[in-house]
Design a protein around this motif. Structure first.
Motif, short mmCIF file in Angstrom:
data_model
loop_
_atom_site.label_atom_id
_atom_site.label_comp_id
_atom_site.label_asym_id
_atom_site.label_seq_id
_atom_site.Cartn_x
_atom_site.Cartn_y
_atom_site.Cartn_z
N GLY A 77 -12.62 11.18 -32.16
CA GLY A 77 -11.71 10.51 -31.23
C GLY A 77 -10.49 11.31 -30.84
O GLY A 77 -9.61 10.80 -30.14
N ALA A 78 -10.40 12.57 -31.26
CA ALA A 78 -9.22 13.39 -30.93
C ALA A 78 -8.99 13.47 -29.43
O ALA A 78 -7.86 13.44 -28.96
CB ALA A 78 -9.37 14.80 -31.52
N GLY A 79 -10.07 13.55 -28.66
CA GLY A 79 -9.96 13.64 -27.21
C GLY A 79 -9.47 12.36 -26.56
O GLY A 79 -9.06 12.36 -25.40
N ALA A 84 -4.94 17.59 -23.55
CA ALA A 84 -5.10 19.02 -23.82
C ALA A 84 -3.79 19.67 -24.26
O ALA A 84 -3.77 20.46 -25.21
CB ALA A 84 -5.66 19.73 -22.58
N GLY A 85 -2.70 19.35 -23.60
CA GLY A 85 -1.42 19.95 -23.95
C GLY A 85 -0.96 19.58 -25.35
O GLY A 85 -0.41 20.40 -26.08
N VAL A 134 -9.42 23.53 -28.13
CA VAL A 134 -8.89 22.43 -27.31
C VAL A 134 -10.02 21.82 -26.48
O VAL A 134 -10.18 20.59 -26.43
CB VAL A 134 -7.73 22.92 -26.41
CG1 VAL A 134 -7.38 21.86 -25.35
CG2 VAL A 134 -6.50 23.25 -27.24
N ALA A 135 -10.81 22.66 -25.82
CA ALA A 135 -11.92 22.17 -24.98
C ALA A 135 -12.89 21.33 -25.81
O ALA A 135 -13.35 20.27 -25.37
CB ALA A 135 -12.64 23.34 -24.32
N PHE A 136 -13.20 21.78 -27.02
CA PHE A 136 -14.10 21.02 -27.88
C PHE A 136 -13.48 19.70 -28.31
O PHE A 136 -14.11 18.64 -28.22
CB PHE A 136 -14.52 21.82 -29.10
CG PHE A 136 -15.27 20.98 -30.09
CD1 PHE A 136 -16.51 20.44 -29.76
CD2 PHE A 136 -14.74 20.71 -31.33
CE1 PHE A 136 -17.19 19.62 -30.65
CE2 PHE A 136 -15.41 19.90 -32.23
CZ PHE A 136 -16.65 19.35 -31.89
N LYS A 141 -14.45 11.86 -28.00
CA LYS A 141 -13.84 10.65 -27.46
C LYS A 141 -13.98 9.43 -28.38
O LYS A 141 -13.27 8.48 -28.24
CB LYS A 141 -14.44 10.32 -26.09
CG LYS A 141 -14.20 11.41 -25.06
CD LYS A 141 -12.75 11.52 -24.70
CE LYS A 141 -12.56 12.50 -23.55
NZ LYS A 141 -11.15 12.70 -23.25
N GLU A 142 -14.93 9.46 -29.30
CA GLU A 142 -15.14 8.30 -30.18
C GLU A 142 -15.03 8.69 -31.63
O GLU A 142 -15.27 9.75 -32.03
CB GLU A 142 -16.52 7.70 -29.93
CG GLU A 142 -16.65 7.16 -28.54
CD GLU A 142 -18.02 6.59 -28.27
OE1 GLU A 142 -18.77 6.34 -29.22
OE2 GLU A 142 -18.32 6.37 -27.11
#
Length: 142
Positions: A77-79, A84-85, A134-136, A141-142
């Motif tokens: 869930g980090a995303g 990104a920043g 960061v991209a990864f 999302k969960e």
């Protein structure tokens, strides 16, 4: 409010050059490389126990990885929790967000304590590797 410019190292092959960036609040809004990272390379860094060492403290959606840490927040869930920043600043220098953190500064080389001789004057991750992680993390999302 005054702008703060921080100068960090970027690895470009054998040579190292300086890159500057300006943290804004709790984030570094622009890519350190000017390019988006690669999520597949980022995942490889996150699960690599010699490179990123992320799973030493974090757990996440990596069923194939045994012995994940529980000292820090889950990466699952980090995303959804951070943009990104915000992720970039946490990787570059998490002490700017939490002065008491145990998370290492993956892209800072100054004012560090107990740095091994092989790592002195070098960031743990390059600017491109930071962008890959960061991209990864943004895909989680969960």
């Amino acid at each position: 409010m005054t702008a703060l410019i921080v100068v960090m190292w970027v690895s470009t092959g054998a040579a190292q050059t300086l890159v500057s960036y300006s943290p804004v609040g709790d984030a570094i809004p622009t890519s350190l490389t000017g390019q988006p990272g690669d999520a597949l390379r980022g995942r490889a860094i996150v699960v690599n126990r010699q490179k990123g060492l992320c799973l030493l403290c974090h757990t996440g959606p990596f069923a194939e990885e045994r012995f994940q840490g529980d000292l820090a927040p889950t990466l699952a869930g980090a995303g959804s929790r951070w943009n990104a920043g915000q992720l970039r600043l946490r990787l570059v220098d998490s002490r700017r967000v939490n002065a008491d953190t145990i998370m290492p500064s993956y892209y800072r080389i100054d004012s560090l304590n107990r740095v091994g001789a092989a790592w002195q004057g070098k960031p743990v991750l390059t600017a491109a590797e930071i962008e890959d992680v960061v991209a990864f993390l943004l895909t989680l999302k969960e």
